[in-house]
Design a protein around this motif. Structure first.
Motif, PDB file in Angstrom:
ATOM      1  N   ASN A   1      34.772   5.797  30.054  1.00  0.00           N
ATOM      2  CA  ASN A   1      34.576   7.157  29.543  1.00  0.00           C
ATOM      3  C   ASN A   1      33.105   7.421  29.223  1.00  0.00           C
ATOM      4  OD1 ASN A   1      37.296   7.700  29.750  1.00  0.00           O
ATOM      5  ND2 ASN A   1      37.732   7.137  27.626  1.00  0.00           N
ATOM      6  N   PHE A   2      32.397   6.387  28.763  1.00  0.00           N
ATOM      7  CA  PHE A   2      30.996   6.557  28.427  1.00  0.00           C
ATOM      8  C   PHE A   2      30.131   6.717  29.680  1.00  0.00           C
ATOM      9  CE2 PHE A   2      26.816   4.571  27.727  1.00  0.00           C
ATOM     10  CZ  PHE A   2      26.318   5.414  26.745  1.00  0.00           C
ATOM     11  N   LEU A   3      30.441   5.951  30.739  1.00  0.00           N
ATOM     12  CA  LEU A   3      29.612   5.954  31.941  1.00  0.00           C
ATOM     13  C   LEU A   3      30.081   6.933  33.006  1.00  0.00           C
ATOM     14  CD1 LEU A   3      29.027   2.102  32.390  1.00  0.00           C
ATOM     15  CD2 LEU A   3      27.474   3.786  31.366  1.00  0.00           C
ATOM     16  N   SER A   4      31.272   7.518  32.865  1.00  0.00           N
ATOM     17  CA  SER A   4      31.797   8.404  33.909  1.00  0.00           C
ATOM     18  C   SER A   4      31.039   9.724  33.928  1.00  0.00           C
ATOM     19  CB  SER A   4      33.294   8.651  33.676  1.00  0.00           C
ATOM     20  OG  SER A   4      33.482   9.332  32.448  1.00  0.00           O
TER      21      SER A   4
ATOM     22  N   LEU B   1      35.210   5.172  41.398  1.00  0.00           N
ATOM     23  CA  LEU B   1      36.449   4.590  40.892  1.00  0.00           C
ATOM     24  C   LEU B   1      36.924   5.381  39.689  1.00  0.00           C
ATOM     25  CD1 LEU B   1      35.565   0.764  40.933  1.00  0.00           C
ATOM     26  CD2 LEU B   1      36.850   2.029  42.658  1.00  0.00           C
ATOM     27  N   ASN B   2      38.255   5.384  39.478  1.00  0.00           N
ATOM     28  CA  ASN B   2      38.772   5.921  38.230  1.00  0.00           C
ATOM     29  C   ASN B   2      38.884   4.806  37.209  1.00  0.00           C
ATOM     30  OD1 ASN B   2      41.123   4.488  38.832  1.00  0.00           O
ATOM     31  ND2 ASN B   2      42.102   6.270  39.780  1.00  0.00           N
ATOM     32  N   ALA B   3      39.370   5.125  36.027  1.00  0.00           N
ATOM     33  CA  ALA B   3      39.390   4.134  34.948  1.00  0.00           C
ATOM     34  C   ALA B   3      40.269   2.941  35.285  1.00  0.00           C
ATOM     35  CB  ALA B   3      39.865   4.810  33.655  1.00  0.00           C
ATOM     36  N   TRP B   4      41.425   3.160  35.867  1.00  0.00           N
ATOM     37  CA  TRP B   4      42.383   2.077  36.126  1.00  0.00           C
ATOM     38  C   TRP B   4      41.914   1.210  37.285  1.00  0.00           C
ATOM     39  CZ3 TRP B   4      44.448   2.738  31.790  1.00  0.00           C
ATOM     40  CH2 TRP B   4      44.629   4.027  31.276  1.00  0.00           C
TER      41      TRP B   4
ATOM     42  N   ALA C   1      27.470  16.724  22.720  1.00  0.00           N
ATOM     43  CA  ALA C   1      27.733  15.419  23.306  1.00  0.00           C
ATOM     44  C   ALA C   1      29.015  14.827  22.730  1.00  0.00           C
ATOM     45  CB  ALA C   1      26.546  14.496  23.052  1.00  0.00           C
ATOM     46  N   LEU C   2      29.248  15.025  21.422  1.00  0.00           N
ATOM     47  CA  LEU C   2      30.484  14.539  20.799  1.00  0.00           C
ATOM     48  C   LEU C   2      31.701  15.194  21.432  1.00  0.00           C
ATOM     49  CD1 LEU C   2      32.000  12.974  18.611  1.00  0.00           C
ATOM     50  CD2 LEU C   2      31.554  14.893  17.055  1.00  0.00           C
ATOM     51  N   ARG C   3      31.638  16.516  21.660  1.00  0.00           N
ATOM     52  CA  ARG C   3      32.780  17.219  22.248  1.00  0.00           C
ATOM     53  C   ARG C   3      33.049  16.703  23.661  1.00  0.00           C
ATOM     54  NH1 ARG C   3      33.839  23.631  22.033  1.00  0.00           N
ATOM     55  NH2 ARG C   3      33.775  23.010  19.847  1.00  0.00           N
ATOM     56  N   ASP C   4      31.996  16.471  24.446  1.00  0.00           N
ATOM     57  CA  ASP C   4      32.200  15.965  25.811  1.00  0.00           C
ATOM     58  C   ASP C   4      32.858  14.591  25.802  1.00  0.00           C
ATOM     59  OD1 ASP C   4      31.056  18.243  26.802  1.00  0.00           O
ATOM     60  OD2 ASP C   4      29.035  17.380  26.961  1.00  0.00           O
ATOM     61  N   GLU C   5      32.449  13.722  24.880  1.00  0.00           N
ATOM     62  CA  GLU C   5      33.065  12.396  24.806  1.00  0.00           C
ATOM     63  C   GLU C   5      34.521  12.481  24.370  1.00  0.00           C
ATOM     64  OE1 GLU C   5      30.702   9.954  22.309  1.00  0.00           O
ATOM     65  OE2 GLU C   5      28.896  10.063  23.551  1.00  0.00           O
ATOM     66  N   LEU C   6      34.813  13.360  23.410  1.00  0.00           N
ATOM     67  CA  LEU C   6      36.212  13.503  22.957  1.00  0.00           C
ATOM     68  C   LEU C   6      37.090  14.079  24.053  1.00  0.00           C
ATOM     69  CD1 LEU C   6      35.624  14.890  19.336  1.00  0.00           C
ATOM     70  CD2 LEU C   6      36.081  12.532  20.029  1.00  0.00           C
ATOM     71  N   LEU C   7      36.536  15.024  24.832  1.00  0.00           N
ATOM     72  CA  LEU C   7      37.339  15.651  25.890  1.00  0.00           C
ATOM     73  C   LEU C   7      37.777  14.642  26.945  1.00  0.00           C
ATOM     74  CD1 LEU C   7      35.645  19.122  26.494  1.00  0.00           C
ATOM     75  CD2 LEU C   7      37.975  18.687  25.748  1.00  0.00           C
ATOM     76  N   LYS C   8      36.935  13.662  27.211  1.00  0.00           N
ATOM     77  CA  LYS C   8      37.308  12.668  28.228  1.00  0.00           C
ATOM     78  C   LYS C   8      38.543  11.878  27.796  1.00  0.00           C
ATOM     79  CE  LYS C   8      32.669  12.098  30.177  1.00  0.00           C
ATOM     80  NZ  LYS C   8      31.558  11.156  30.461  1.00  0.00           N
TER      81      LYS C   8
ATOM     82  N   SER D   1      35.576  10.033  37.053  1.00  0.00           N
ATOM     83  CA  SER D   1      35.307   8.925  37.963  1.00  0.00           C
ATOM     84  C   SER D   1      33.947   8.353  37.618  1.00  0.00           C
ATOM     85  CB  SER D   1      35.340   9.400  39.426  1.00  0.00           C
ATOM     86  OG  SER D   1      34.332  10.381  39.639  1.00  0.00           O
ATOM     87  N   ILE D   2      33.740   7.108  38.009  1.00  0.00           N
ATOM     88  CA  ILE D   2      32.470   6.431  37.776  1.00  0.00           C
ATOM     89  C   ILE D   2      31.833   6.124  39.128  1.00  0.00           C
ATOM     90  CG2 ILE D   2      33.635   4.192  37.610  1.00  0.00           C
ATOM     91  CD1 ILE D   2      31.444   3.324  35.663  1.00  0.00           C
ATOM     92  N   VAL D   3      30.566   6.459  39.276  1.00  0.00           N
ATOM     93  CA  VAL D   3      29.891   6.319  40.567  1.00  0.00           C
ATOM     94  C   VAL D   3      29.398   4.885  40.734  1.00  0.00           C
ATOM     95  CG1 VAL D   3      29.219   8.743  40.626  1.00  0.00           C
ATOM     96  CG2 VAL D   3      27.709   7.078  39.562  1.00  0.00           C
ATOM     97  N   THR D   4      28.948   4.570  41.933  1.00  0.00           N
ATOM     98  CA  THR D   4      28.535   3.200  42.262  1.00  0.00           C
ATOM     99  C   THR D   4      27.372   2.734  41.395  1.00  0.00           C
ATOM    100  OG1 THR D   4      29.197   3.694  44.532  1.00  0.00           O
ATOM    101  CG2 THR D   4      27.915   1.695  44.171  1.00  0.00           C
TER     102      THR D   4
END
Length: 585
Positions: free
Chosen positions: A122-125, A172-175, A2-9, A132-135
């Motif tokens: 990054n946490f919710l995507s 949506l993307n982050a921006w 889980a740490l690696r996935d968060e860092l990769l984002k 991207s983050i879903v509705t």
């Protein structure tokens, strides 16, 4: 993992920010700088030669994201440990990507708030790239933010936005998420400070894992005085600071599965007391009121229970459950779409089959009409032919009636003859039965063989007579020879069977004679075997002679009786008597 996935984002955002021309590739010099910064922030020893060695065969130009991933995994992520400040790591990646992608002209929030929204994104995507983050996650974040700002959630406003978003891309993307919150669309009626405080509170809960925070009084361990501190509850610790700005940290209360929290009665002028017991020490804390006391006790008990069960923080577990539910719904949706396609294909196939069946039915109807016409024509022809056949049959039937009458009389005569032959056959069976009985008598009693032979001859003569009578009957019924030929053959077969049985009787009689001769031979062998014994008896006794079959010639009379010795034995005895007499003289 889980740490690696968060860092990769976060690293993905930094890598895409370095891709200025959006070709998907970054120059090696930029990657060197990025790798050095990553190693510095995550406290990993940096090897500047490793990057050159890893890409020594790729000197043609920049490196793609897929090409950089093996190096990133081997020399950075495989060595990383959870001993660095993640906020510094996120700040470094944010600095690289915000400079290129963040448009600050229309934002009502500060750069720090935008950074926190970026971390929450990054946490919710989703774990797929591009990020991207879903509705569903957008709604979850906005609900959390509205609750943190103390506002009320307006479902109709978000539903309108959901419809608008689904009509475009449904994510949506982050921006885009930063622009949505920075525009104030979902924070109408709230000032900037309230929005900033709400973002900070959601950031602390989701990113910093702050489950609860607030002022409480703490009793010192050495001076035993009560001091107000700002407490910050995380899943595995409780930190307390001088103020809520978190500038001056005074200590930590480390939580584990053995910790417990309990309520204390009021004492020393302090109310709403609670006691936190840890493995090494205990902490007495005073809340401002009973409600806050109960909230803190419940929150700490929840953290201890999670530590005992080895489960993550509630918001992280809830995120995982939402993702699993989305994956399940997506799989069900794909399965439903697959079934719909299969049903549509099956429906089209059925339509084609029905069309083919309709054409076949039309052709069959035309063929049936033609066949009906032909059948009617054939039926007419058959009726005419049948009428002629009926007339012909009527004539034939009259002729047949005459022949049947004639045949009936012949049949009566034939039946009479058959009955006579049946009587004769029964008499023949009786004769054969007598012969069988005679054969049994012949087998059981050998002394009646002569008489059985005579009976056999008599039976043979009788059978010959029967045969002669049959021959005479055949000669008398020569006119019926062709009709009764089969019956005659049957009778002859029966006669042959009887003759065969007689032959069997003859063979059995011969077998009995052979057995009798074998018995005689055995008796003669026994007599020869006992001859020496008889001579000894005759020599010593002179009075005893065994009874044995003798010759049928004239019997001799001696002083021992009639037929006591044969001529050879008598001459032998006379010779022996003469020798004894000579020796005596």
């Amino acid at each position: 993992m889980a740490l690696r996935d968060e860092l990769l984002k976060s690293i993905w955002h930094a890598f895409t920010a370095l891709d200025v021309d959006k070709s998907g590739k970054v120059s090696k010099s930029q990657l060197k700088v990025l790798s050095h910064n990553l190693c510095t922030v995550m406290r990993i020893p940096h090897d500047p030669v490793a990057l050159e060695e890893h890409f020594k065969d790729d000197d043609e130009g920049p490196v793609s994201n897929q090409g950089y991933m093996p190096y990133l995994n081997k020399f950075i992520l495989d060595k990383v440990k959870d001993n660095f400040d993640r906020q510094d790591f996120n700040r470094m990646c944010w600095t690289l990507c915000a400079r290129k992608n963040l448009d600050r002209s229309h934002l009502l929030i500060s750069d720090d708030d935008a950074f926190k929204i970026w971390c929450i994104f990054n946490f919710l995507s989703e774990d797929s790239y591009p990020l991207s983050i879903v509705t569903e996650e957008i709604e979850y974040f906005l609900r959390k933010l509205t609750e943190a700002m103390g506002g009320s959630w307006v479902e109709e406003r978000f539903e309108d936005y959901r419809l608008e978003l689904n009509a475009k891309q449904a994510c949506l993307n982050a921006w885009e998420l930063i622009s949505l919150l920075g525009s104030g669309h979902f924070s109408k009626g709230m000032d900037r400070q309230t929005l900033s405080m709400g973002i900070t509170e959601v950031y602390q809960e989701l990113i910093l894992d702050v489950l609860k925070q607030g002022f409480m009084m703490k009793k010192g361990h050495k001076r035993k005085n009560w001091t107000e501190r700002w407490f910050l509850l995380k899943p595995s610790s409780i930190s307390y600071y001088v103020g809520e700005d978190l500038a001056d940290k005074k200590g930590d209360i480390l939580l584990d599965g053995s910790c417990c929290v309990e309520s204390l009665p009021d004492k020393e002028g302090k109310k709403c007391l609670l006691l936190i017991k840890c493995s090494d020490k205990s902490f007495e804390i005073s809340a401002s009121d009973k409600k806050r006391k109960q909230e803190w006790i419940q929150a700490i008990q929840t953290c201890v229970s999670l530590l005992r069960l080895g489960r993550p923080a509630p918001h992280r577990e809830a995120r995982q459950k939402r993702r699993e539910q989305r994956l399940k719904l997506q799989a069900e949706q794909e399965d439903l779409e697959l079934r719909m396609r299969e049903l549509q294909t099956a429906n089209e196939t059925k339509q084609l089959e029905l069309e083919a069946m309709r054409k076949a039915l039309e052709e069959g109807a035309a063929s049936a009409a033609e066949e009906e016409r032909r059948r009617l024509q054939t039926q007419t022809e058959l009726q005419d032919r049948y009428r002629m056949d009926l007339e012909r049959e009527k004539t034939v039937r009259q002729q047949m009636e005459q022949q049947v009458a004639q045949k009936s009389s012949e049949l009566e005569q034939y039946l009479q003859r058959v009955r006579e032959l049946e009587d004769m056959y029964h008499r023949l069976e009786d004769a054969l039965e007598d012969e069988r009985r005679a054969r049994q008598d012949e087998e059981t009693v050998r002394k009646l063989q002569a008489r059985l032979l005579e009976e056999e001859a008599a039976k043979r003569a009788e059978l010959e007579k029967i045969h002669l009578r049959q021959q005479r009957a055949i000669s008398e019924t020569e006119a019926e020879k062709q009709v009764l030929e089969k019956e005659r053959l049957a009778k002859e077969n029966a006669l042959q069977d009887a003759m065969t049985q007689l032959d069997q009787l003859e063979s059995e009689r011969q077998g009995a004679l052979e057995q009798y001769q074998a018995v005689i031979k055995k008796l003669e062998d026994a007599a020869n075997n006992t001859r020496t014994w008889k001579h000894k008896v005759a020599h010593h006794e002179g009075l005893i002679r065994l009874i044995q079959p003798g010759s049928k010639g004239q019997q001799m009379i001696t002083n021992w009786g009639p037929a006591a010795f044969s001529e050879a034995e008598l001459s032998l005895r006379e010779k022996e008597w003469q020798e004894r007499k000579n020796q005596a003289q």
